[in-house]
Design a protein around this motif. Structure first.
Motif, short mmCIF file in Angstrom:
data_model
loop_
_atom_site.label_atom_id
_atom_site.label_comp_id
_atom_site.label_asym_id
_atom_site.label_seq_id
_atom_site.Cartn_x
_atom_site.Cartn_y
_atom_site.Cartn_z
N GLU A 151 0.83 -1.20 0.00
CA GLU A 151 0.00 0.00 0.00
C GLU A 151 0.87 1.25 0.00
OE1 GLU A 151 -3.15 -0.22 -0.42
OE2 GLU A 151 -3.46 -2.35 0.05
N GLU A 152 0.41 2.28 -0.71
CA GLU A 152 1.12 3.56 -0.74
C GLU A 152 0.91 4.35 0.55
OE1 GLU A 152 3.21 4.95 -2.76
OE2 GLU A 152 3.15 3.56 -4.45
N GLU A 153 -0.20 4.12 1.21
CA GLU A 153 -0.53 4.84 2.43
C GLU A 153 -1.57 4.04 3.21
OE1 GLU A 153 -1.84 8.37 0.45
OE2 GLU A 153 -3.97 7.81 0.59
N GLY A 154 -1.71 4.35 4.49
CA GLY A 154 -2.70 3.62 5.26
C GLY A 154 -2.70 3.95 6.73
N ILE A 155 -3.61 3.30 7.44
CA ILE A 155 -3.87 3.51 8.86
C ILE A 155 -3.39 2.30 9.65
CG2 ILE A 155 -5.70 3.81 10.58
CD1 ILE A 155 -7.36 5.14 8.31
N ILE A 156 -2.76 2.55 10.79
CA ILE A 156 -2.23 1.46 11.62
C ILE A 156 -2.82 1.56 13.02
CG2 ILE A 156 -0.17 0.43 12.66
CD1 ILE A 156 0.28 2.59 9.61
N LEU A 157 -3.40 0.46 13.48
CA LEU A 157 -3.97 0.38 14.82
C LEU A 157 -3.44 -0.86 15.52
CD1 LEU A 157 -7.71 1.31 14.20
CD2 LEU A 157 -6.21 2.45 15.85
N GLU A 158 -3.03 -0.70 16.77
CA GLU A 158 -2.67 -1.84 17.60
C GLU A 158 -3.89 -2.27 18.41
OE1 GLU A 158 1.38 -2.00 19.27
OE2 GLU A 158 1.63 0.03 18.47
N ASP A 159 -3.78 -3.45 19.03
CA ASP A 159 -4.94 -4.05 19.68
C ASP A 159 -5.37 -3.38 20.97
OD1 ASP A 159 -2.92 -4.81 21.37
OD2 ASP A 159 -3.14 -6.97 21.07
N ASP A 160 -4.66 -2.33 21.40
CA ASP A 160 -5.06 -1.60 22.60
C ASP A 160 -5.38 -0.14 22.32
OD1 ASP A 160 -2.51 -0.74 22.07
OD2 ASP A 160 -1.66 -1.30 24.01
N CYS A 161 -5.50 0.21 21.05
CA CYS A 161 -5.76 1.60 20.67
C CYS A 161 -7.18 1.73 20.14
CB CYS A 161 -4.75 2.06 19.61
SG CYS A 161 -3.04 2.01 20.21
N LEU A 162 -8.07 2.21 21.00
CA LEU A 162 -9.50 2.24 20.69
C LEU A 162 -9.86 3.59 20.06
CD1 LEU A 162 -12.14 0.61 21.04
CD2 LEU A 162 -12.48 1.84 23.20
N PRO A 163 -10.22 3.59 18.78
CA PRO A 163 -10.46 4.86 18.08
C PRO A 163 -11.93 5.29 18.11
CG PRO A 163 -10.44 3.08 16.50
CD PRO A 163 -10.23 2.44 17.86
N SER A 164 -12.13 6.59 17.97
CA SER A 164 -13.47 7.09 17.67
C SER A 164 -13.66 6.99 16.15
CB SER A 164 -13.60 8.54 18.13
OG SER A 164 -12.73 9.37 17.37
N THR A 165 -14.88 7.17 15.71
CA THR A 165 -15.13 7.12 14.26
C THR A 165 -14.39 8.25 13.55
OG1 THR A 165 -17.32 6.20 14.71
CG2 THR A 165 -16.93 7.05 12.49
N SER A 166 -14.30 9.40 14.20
CA SER A 166 -13.62 10.55 13.59
C SER A 166 -12.16 10.26 13.28
CB SER A 166 -13.70 11.77 14.52
OG SER A 166 -14.92 12.44 14.38
N PHE A 167 -11.56 9.34 14.03
CA PHE A 167 -10.17 9.00 13.78
C PHE A 167 -9.97 8.57 12.33
CE2 PHE A 167 -7.23 5.32 13.39
CZ PHE A 167 -6.03 6.00 13.56
N PHE A 168 -10.84 7.72 11.83
CA PHE A 168 -10.70 7.20 10.47
C PHE A 168 -10.92 8.31 9.43
CE2 PHE A 168 -11.96 3.61 13.14
CZ PHE A 168 -10.97 2.70 12.83
N HIS A 169 -11.90 9.15 9.66
CA HIS A 169 -12.13 10.27 8.75
C HIS A 169 -10.94 11.23 8.76
CE1 HIS A 169 -13.91 14.37 7.86
NE2 HIS A 169 -14.12 13.71 6.75
N PHE A 170 -10.42 11.50 9.95
CA PHE A 170 -9.28 12.39 10.10
C PHE A 170 -8.07 11.85 9.33
CE2 PHE A 170 -5.54 13.74 12.74
CZ PHE A 170 -5.61 15.10 12.47
N CYS A 171 -7.78 10.56 9.49
CA CYS A 171 -6.65 9.96 8.79
C CYS A 171 -6.84 10.00 7.28
CB CYS A 171 -6.44 8.51 9.25
SG CYS A 171 -5.79 8.36 10.93
N ASP A 172 -8.05 9.68 6.82
CA ASP A 172 -8.33 9.74 5.39
C ASP A 172 -8.03 11.13 4.83
OD1 ASP A 172 -9.13 7.13 4.96
OD2 ASP A 172 -11.27 7.55 5.16
N GLU A 173 -8.52 12.14 5.52
CA GLU A 173 -8.35 13.52 5.03
C GLU A 173 -6.89 13.97 5.08
OE1 GLU A 173 -10.67 15.53 3.63
OE2 GLU A 173 -11.91 13.73 3.66
#
Length: 310
Positions: A96-118
């Motif tokens: 992948e050229e870019e992407g999001i990384i989460l470990e098993d103890d990092c609980l995100p809000s929904t905004s986290f994914f939108h923020f990373c995308d943007e």
């Protein structure tokens, strides 16, 4: 923010905690990534019950109930934190050229994914920016009017980046020597105690006294004069502060289980400049800089009085 579908591929790093794995996975499930990477280290041979817990964590793959391309990297033997995590991220960015990384103890809000995308899209070709974090460790303190700010440290409790950055990653920091870093560390950190702390970390990494991967990422950001992005509201909570954790065993830590919120409409900063005070605030707490400073100057004062009394 409801019913958001994440656009970026997601790498989910799991190991031996099926309970936290399930919590984080449920947040990933809500945003339905079209490409999901799952990577897991193998169980340690000296912990008989760990193999069962690793198997239970890996069963999370059976709960993927949306249309999704799934890729797995499940290790049969334990590689340790440094190698297992860094090699999994390398595997991810090889595809992948870019992407999001989460470990098993990092609980995100929904905004986290939108923020990373943007952020991934907006700064895709801006080589000044190397790291995007979803975590705010400033006690929700607002910095200026924008939705996010620039700084220099790399917070990895829920983050995103690009292949262009990770290609420089080297867990051994082979290009850098102690004499070179020692001569330059004060150009990175203004505070002498903070500079000394990071120099000690560099020494420990070079001597393989720390089994971790993230300090190396931090050094590479500093050495390349890179910028990180963090939101003005906390979007990720580390739920892994507990006795069975490798690096975060204290449940009473000031950064444990921070509240998350949604970000709202994005307002972009006018200036692309690092907020150096932000990083200092974090490190002052983490490394107890004020206590070290008081102790240092107290010793100096006692020494001067002793000299004068001779």
């Amino acid at each position: 923010m409801d019913n958001y579908t994440v656009k970026s591929p997601v790498l989910f790093l799991i190991f031996n905690r099926p309970d936290t794995t399930a919590q984080v996975f449920n947040k990933i499930r809500e945003v339905k990534p079209s490409i999901l990477y799952l990577a897991a280290d193998g169980a340690r041979a000296n912990l008989p019950d760990e193999e069962l817990r690793c198997k239970q964590a890996r069963k999370i793959i059976n709960q993927i109930d949306w249309e999704c391309e799934v890729k797995t990297l499940f290790r049969t033997e334990n590689q340790g934190c440094r190698l297992a995590v860094s090699s999994a991220i390398t595997w991810f960015f090889e595809q992948e050229e870019e992407g999001i990384i989460l470990e098993d103890d990092c609980l995100p809000s929904t905004s986290f994914f939108h923020f990373c995308d943007e952020m991934l899209k907006r700064y895709r070709y801006d080589t000044r920016v190397r790291h995007i974090s979803g975590t705010n460790l400033q006690s929700q303190q607002q910095w200026a009017e924008a939705s996010y700010y620039f700084h220099e440290s790399t917070i990895i409790w829920g983050w995103a980046s690009w292949r262009r950055v990770w290609k420089d990653y080297d867990s051994e920091l082979t290009r850098y020597t102690l004499p070179e870093v020692e001569s330059r560390i004060n150009k990175i950190f203004d505070d002498q105690f903070l500079a000394q702390q990071w120099l000690e970390i560099f020494k420990a990494l070079k001597q393989k006294q720390i089994d971790t991967w993230d300090y190396q990422l931090a050094f590479l950001n500093y050495f390349n004069h890179g910028l990180s992005i963090s939101p003005n509201r906390n979007l990720v909570s580390n739920i892994g502060f507990r006795p069975d954790a490798t690096h975060t065993p204290d449940p009473n830590n000031q950064f444990a289980n921070l509240k998350t919120s949604e970000l709202g409409q994005l307002i972009h900063p006018k200036y692309i400049l690092p907020e150096k005070q932000i990083d200092y605030n974090i490190f002052a707490k983490e490394f107890k800089l004020e206590e070290r400073s008081k102790k240092h100057y107290s010793i100096r004062r006692r020494f001067k009085r002793w000299i004068k009394g001779k």
